[in-house]
Design a protein around this motif. Sequence first.
Motif, PDB file in Angstrom:
ATOM      1  N   LEU A  22      59.729  31.587  20.504  1.00  0.00           N
ATOM      2  CA  LEU A  22      60.173  31.484  21.892  1.00  0.00           C
ATOM      3  C   LEU A  22      60.672  32.836  22.414  1.00  0.00           C
ATOM      4  N   GLN A  23      60.241  33.175  23.618  1.00  0.00           N
ATOM      5  CA  GLN A  23      60.677  34.426  24.240  1.00  0.00           C
ATOM      6  C   GLN A  23      61.717  34.179  25.327  1.00  0.00           C
ATOM      7  N   GLY A  24      61.420  33.233  26.222  1.00  0.00           N
ATOM      8  CA  GLY A  24      62.353  32.964  27.306  1.00  0.00           C
ATOM      9  C   GLY A  24      62.608  34.211  28.132  1.00  0.00           C
ATOM     10  N   GLN A  25      63.883  34.465  28.423  1.00  0.00           N
ATOM     11  CA  GLN A  25      64.262  35.648  29.201  1.00  0.00           C
ATOM     12  C   GLN A  25      64.874  36.747  28.334  1.00  0.00           C
ATOM     13  N   GLY A  26      65.366  36.377  27.162  1.00  0.00           N
ATOM     14  CA  GLY A  26      66.099  37.334  26.346  1.00  0.00           C
ATOM     15  C   GLY A  26      65.239  38.197  25.459  1.00  0.00           C
ATOM     16  N   VAL A  27      63.968  37.832  25.291  1.00  0.00           N
ATOM     17  CA  VAL A  27      63.040  38.618  24.482  1.00  0.00           C
ATOM     18  C   VAL A  27      61.986  39.187  25.423  1.00  0.00           C
ATOM     19  N   ASP A  28      61.902  40.500  25.510  1.00  0.00           N
ATOM     20  CA  ASP A  28      61.020  41.145  26.492  1.00  0.00           C
ATOM     21  C   ASP A  28      59.877  41.865  25.779  1.00  0.00           C
ATOM     22  N   GLU A  29      59.029  41.089  25.122  1.00  0.00           N
ATOM     23  CA  GLU A  29      57.910  41.625  24.351  1.00  0.00           C
ATOM     24  C   GLU A  29      56.784  42.135  25.264  1.00  0.00           C
ATOM     25  N   PRO A  30      56.130  43.222  24.900  1.00  0.00           N
ATOM     26  CA  PRO A  30      54.941  43.661  25.631  1.00  0.00           C
ATOM     27  C   PRO A  30      53.738  42.803  25.250  1.00  0.00           C
ATOM     28  N   LEU A  31      52.656  42.952  25.982  1.00  0.00           N
ATOM     29  CA  LEU A  31      51.413  42.283  25.626  1.00  0.00           C
ATOM     30  C   LEU A  31      50.885  42.828  24.309  1.00  0.00           C
ATOM     31  N   SER A  32      50.241  41.963  23.565  1.00  0.00           N
ATOM     32  CA  SER A  32      49.519  42.398  22.371  1.00  0.00           C
ATOM     33  C   SER A  32      48.169  42.980  22.796  1.00  0.00           C
ATOM     34  N   ALA A  33      47.422  43.529  21.837  1.00  0.00           N
ATOM     35  CA  ALA A  33      46.077  44.026  22.148  1.00  0.00           C
ATOM     36  C   ALA A  33      45.225  42.901  22.728  1.00  0.00           C
ATOM     37  N   THR A  34      45.359  41.708  22.164  1.00  0.00           N
ATOM     38  CA  THR A  34      44.645  40.540  22.692  1.00  0.00           C
ATOM     39  C   THR A  34      45.107  40.234  24.114  1.00  0.00           C
ATOM     40  N   GLY A  35      46.413  40.326  24.350  1.00  0.00           N
ATOM     41  CA  GLY A  35      46.955  40.054  25.675  1.00  0.00           C
ATOM     42  C   GLY A  35      46.413  40.991  26.734  1.00  0.00           C
ATOM     43  N   PHE A  36      46.267  42.269  26.387  1.00  0.00           N
ATOM     44  CA  PHE A  36      45.692  43.216  27.341  1.00  0.00           C
ATOM     45  C   PHE A  36      44.240  42.884  27.638  1.00  0.00           C
ATOM     46  N   ARG A  37      43.487  42.461  26.622  1.00  0.00           N
ATOM     47  CA  ARG A  37      42.092  42.071  26.856  1.00  0.00           C
ATOM     48  C   ARG A  37      42.017  40.828  27.743  1.00  0.00           C
ATOM     49  N   GLN A  38      42.927  39.897  27.515  1.00  0.00           N
ATOM     50  CA  GLN A  38      42.970  38.705  28.360  1.00  0.00           C
ATOM     51  C   GLN A  38      43.286  39.078  29.814  1.00  0.00           C
ATOM     52  N   ALA A  39      44.251  39.980  30.005  1.00  0.00           N
ATOM     53  CA  ALA A  39      44.633  40.393  31.349  1.00  0.00           C
ATOM     54  C   ALA A  39      43.485  41.103  32.050  1.00  0.00           C
ATOM     55  N   ASP A  40      42.768  41.937  31.319  1.00  0.00           N
ATOM     56  CA  ASP A  40      41.597  42.607  31.895  1.00  0.00           C
ATOM     57  C   ASP A  40      40.532  41.594  32.291  1.00  0.00           C
ATOM     58  N   ALA A  41      40.339  40.577  31.438  1.00  0.00           N
ATOM     59  CA  ALA A  41      39.343  39.543  31.743  1.00  0.00           C
ATOM     60  C   ALA A  41      39.732  38.757  32.992  1.00  0.00           C
ATOM     61  N   ALA A  42      41.024  38.455  33.118  1.00  0.00           N
ATOM     62  CA  ALA A  42      41.495  37.772  34.324  1.00  0.00           C
ATOM     63  C   ALA A  42      41.296  38.657  35.548  1.00  0.00           C
ATOM     64  N   GLY A  43      41.527  39.956  35.378  1.00  0.00           N
ATOM     65  CA  GLY A  43      41.319  40.879  36.481  1.00  0.00           C
ATOM     66  C   GLY A  43      39.872  40.930  36.925  1.00  0.00           C
ATOM     67  N   LEU A  44      38.954  40.930  35.980  1.00  0.00           N
ATOM     68  CA  LEU A  44      37.524  40.911  36.328  1.00  0.00           C
ATOM     69  C   LEU A  44      37.168  39.609  37.036  1.00  0.00           C
ATOM     70  N   PHE A  45      37.704  38.509  36.557  1.00  0.00           N
ATOM     71  CA  PHE A  45      37.455  37.203  37.158  1.00  0.00           C
ATOM     72  C   PHE A  45      37.901  37.177  38.622  1.00  0.00           C
ATOM     73  N   LEU A  46      39.015  37.860  38.909  1.00  0.00           N
ATOM     74  CA  LEU A  46      39.582  37.866  40.263  1.00  0.00           C
ATOM     75  C   LEU A  46      39.249  39.138  41.038  1.00  0.00           C
ATOM     76  N   SER A  47      38.309  39.918  40.540  1.00  0.00           N
ATOM     77  CA  SER A  47      38.080  41.258  41.087  1.00  0.00           C
ATOM     78  C   SER A  47      37.581  41.261  42.526  1.00  0.00           C
ATOM     79  N   ASN A  48      36.948  40.177  42.967  1.00  0.00           N
ATOM     80  CA  ASN A  48      36.425  40.130  44.335  1.00  0.00           C
ATOM     81  C   ASN A  48      37.311  39.357  45.299  1.00  0.00           C
ATOM     82  N   VAL A  49      38.513  39.018  44.844  1.00  0.00           N
ATOM     83  CA  VAL A  49      39.455  38.311  45.708  1.00  0.00           C
ATOM     84  C   VAL A  49      40.414  39.319  46.324  1.00  0.00           C
ATOM     85  N   LYS A  50      40.481  39.340  47.633  1.00  0.00           N
ATOM     86  CA  LYS A  50      41.399  40.262  48.295  1.00  0.00           C
ATOM     87  C   LYS A  50      42.754  39.584  48.481  1.00  0.00           C
TER      88      LYS A  50
END
Length: 279
Positions: A22-50
């Motif tokens: 559990l992270q909640g609010q008290g643990v401020d972990e960065p994205l993992s390598a997988t997390g960054f790939r997921q975020a990039d994939a979401a960005g591509l998915f939404l790339s044509n939305v203004k």
Amino acid sequence: MVRFGLTVVRHGETRYNKDKILQGQGVDEPLSATGFRQADAAGLFLSNVKFTHVFSSDLLRTKQTAAAILGKNRFCKDLEIKYDARLRERKYGVAEGRPLADLKAMAKDAGEQCPSFTPPGGETLDEVRERARDFFQFLCQLVVELEQKGHDKPGAPGRSSGTSGEQFVFPWANHCSEAEPSSEGSGSSTLLDANILVVSHGAYMRNWIGYFVSDLHCTLPANLSKSQLSSVSPNTGVSHFIIKLENGSLLKPKITCVCLNQDSHLVDVGAECVASKVF
């Protein structure tokens, strides 16, 4: 009538997500390598939305996800991300930084179910929902004020931008298996006073959607199951809503859920990026 689009995305995976801590609010972990790939994939998915506005929780994992999504966008790379503490994950008190199994054990000892159990120092579900309600009302007020100020001037984001074919290209129709979007929620013909992206957290988002459904009677996709409705979004899961405010009234917003917690954008990322549904 005031109408705006609302796209809500959960942050990408962190090491703690993968390890079911559990992270909640008290643990401020960065994205993992997988997390960054997921975020990039979401960005591509939404790339044509203004998007006209972007809001994010002020925790690191959501900040990094929001930045990655905008970095892939054709129109909004330079749009300011506004950080808001009301979008933070539910506070889990003494359970933060501990395995999810510990929280379940605490709940069992207290004779309660895990989702509704509040560990010492944590937030109740009602408190989380109040934060979500307050933030949503803030969004509604923001869009009403934009419309009242005539936010359709040339060069300004607003209702007039909906007439430009490529500026509101929603990906839901091709990628979302949970729902078939109506004419109100798809395509460039939709006229919107604003189109808002929010990046937040799993348990918070589940409570927010619960508020939409139970308090505001949100219209849901016909084939959405109860388990889908109550489940935590996968990492970078995307939900999309259309909100109507009749005569600019904030009292009875009409909300249509076009897509809930969809993660089809992760299919081509790789099996290791299949998103976790841990809090």
